[in-house]
Design a protein around this motif. Structure first.
Motif, mmCIF file in Angstrom:
data_model
loop_
_atom_site.group_PDB
_atom_site.id
_atom_site.type_symbol
_atom_site.label_atom_id
_atom_site.label_comp_id
_atom_site.label_asym_id
_atom_site.label_seq_id
_atom_site.Cartn_x
_atom_site.Cartn_y
_atom_site.Cartn_z
ATOM 1 N N ALA A 1 46.921 55.316 72.611
ATOM 2 C CA ALA A 1 46.875 56.353 73.638
ATOM 3 C C ALA A 1 45.988 55.940 74.818
ATOM 4 N N GLY A 2 45.276 54.826 74.658
ATOM 5 C CA GLY A 2 44.456 54.309 75.753
ATOM 6 C C GLY A 2 43.114 54.995 75.918
ATOM 7 N N GLY A 3 42.746 55.824 74.968
ATOM 8 C CA GLY A 3 41.473 56.528 75.099
ATOM 9 C C GLY A 3 40.463 56.058 74.081
ATOM 10 N N PRO A 4 39.223 56.415 74.292
ATOM 11 C CA PRO A 4 38.194 56.042 73.318
ATOM 12 C C PRO A 4 38.306 56.900 72.061
ATOM 13 N N VAL A 5 37.756 56.393 70.988
ATOM 14 C CA VAL A 5 37.709 57.144 69.746
ATOM 15 C C VAL A 5 36.613 58.199 69.901
ATOM 16 N N PRO A 6 36.910 59.458 69.587
ATOM 17 C CA PRO A 6 35.872 60.490 69.695
ATOM 18 C C PRO A 6 34.679 60.151 68.801
ATOM 19 N N PRO A 7 33.493 60.575 69.190
ATOM 20 C CA PRO A 7 32.301 60.247 68.407
ATOM 21 C C PRO A 7 32.290 60.950 67.047
ATOM 22 N N ALA A 8 31.651 60.301 66.086
ATOM 23 C CA ALA A 8 31.465 60.880 64.756
ATOM 24 C C ALA A 8 30.325 61.894 64.818
ATOM 25 N N ASP A 9 30.219 62.718 63.786
ATOM 26 C CA ASP A 9 29.156 63.726 63.720
ATOM 27 C C ASP A 9 27.778 63.099 63.904
ATOM 28 N N LEU A 10 27.540 61.976 63.232
ATOM 29 C CA LEU A 10 26.222 61.344 63.310
ATOM 30 C C LEU A 10 25.927 60.812 64.711
ATOM 31 N N GLN A 11 26.941 60.363 65.405
ATOM 32 C CA GLN A 11 26.730 59.904 66.781
ATOM 33 C C GLN A 11 26.333 61.076 67.681
#
Length: 194
Positions: free
Chosen positions: A96-106
């Motif tokens: 999809a060309g987008g970044p991976v959403p951050p994880a809870d810990l991030q």
């Protein structure tokens, strides 16, 4: 080798986040959190505390993580199980060309830069062995969300024990696990309030 291991941090918070689906699944919601806190005192003494909260599906991830962030003491070391990102999810995000959403810990790290976050890779089999050794009841495989949510405090304590036994010298492991077992016996003896 064990004698060269590091010392247990002054404050450790073992965090269990229980979700109704995988963290990266669409419409995944946090349903429960547990923070098990171990505070080392003088001469090796330790204090233990557990905080457990449940949330309904209307609570937002941001609101829940803000509550978690404010409940953790300053400069604590926070341990939590590392999120496993499914390969198909990564392929879809990259396609999809987008970044991976951050994880809870991030997101928690962004909220609280003073924390030392340690995501731990811990196999279910290891957690089961620890639970059996210490007679901790964990939600079994295939358990429903209610059972898993109720057992979040036990999950947080199992994770701390895994951290303790894999990272610290024998005398420290024995001292802290013995103190924890005494605390746990007292907690179990308390009357249940209704």
């Amino acid at each position: 080798m064990a004698d060269t291991l590091r010392r247990h941090p002054q404050i450790v918070c073992s965090l269990a986040i229980i979700r109704d689906r995988n963290e990266f699944a669409t419409r995944s919601a946090i349903r429960s959190t547990a923070i098990f806190t171990v505070t080392r005192g003088r001469q090796g003494a330790a204090r233990f505390a557990i905080e457990h909260r449940a949330f309904d599906k209307t609570a937002t991830r941001a609101d829940i993580l803000a509550v978690v962030a404010e409940r953790i003491p300053s400069d604590a070391t926070v341990i939590a199980r590392a999120s496993r990102t499914p390969q198909h999810y990564l392929r879809h995000a990259f396609a999809a060309g987008g970044p991976v959403p951050p994880a809870d810990l991030q997101l928690l790290q962004r909220e609280r830069g003073d924390l030392d976050l340690l995501p731990l890779e811990c196999a279910n089999r290891a957690m089961e062995e620890i639970a059996a050794a210490y007679r901790i009841e964990r939600a079994g495989p295939g358990s429903n969300i209610l059972s898993r949510s109720r057992r979040a405090p036990d999950e947080a304590q199992c994770l701390w024990l895994a951290f303790l036994w894999s990272s610290f010298a024998p005398h420290e492991r024995t001292s802290l696990s013995t103190a924890w077992e005494a605390w746990r016996a007292i907690e179990r003896a308390r009357p249940v309030g209704f």
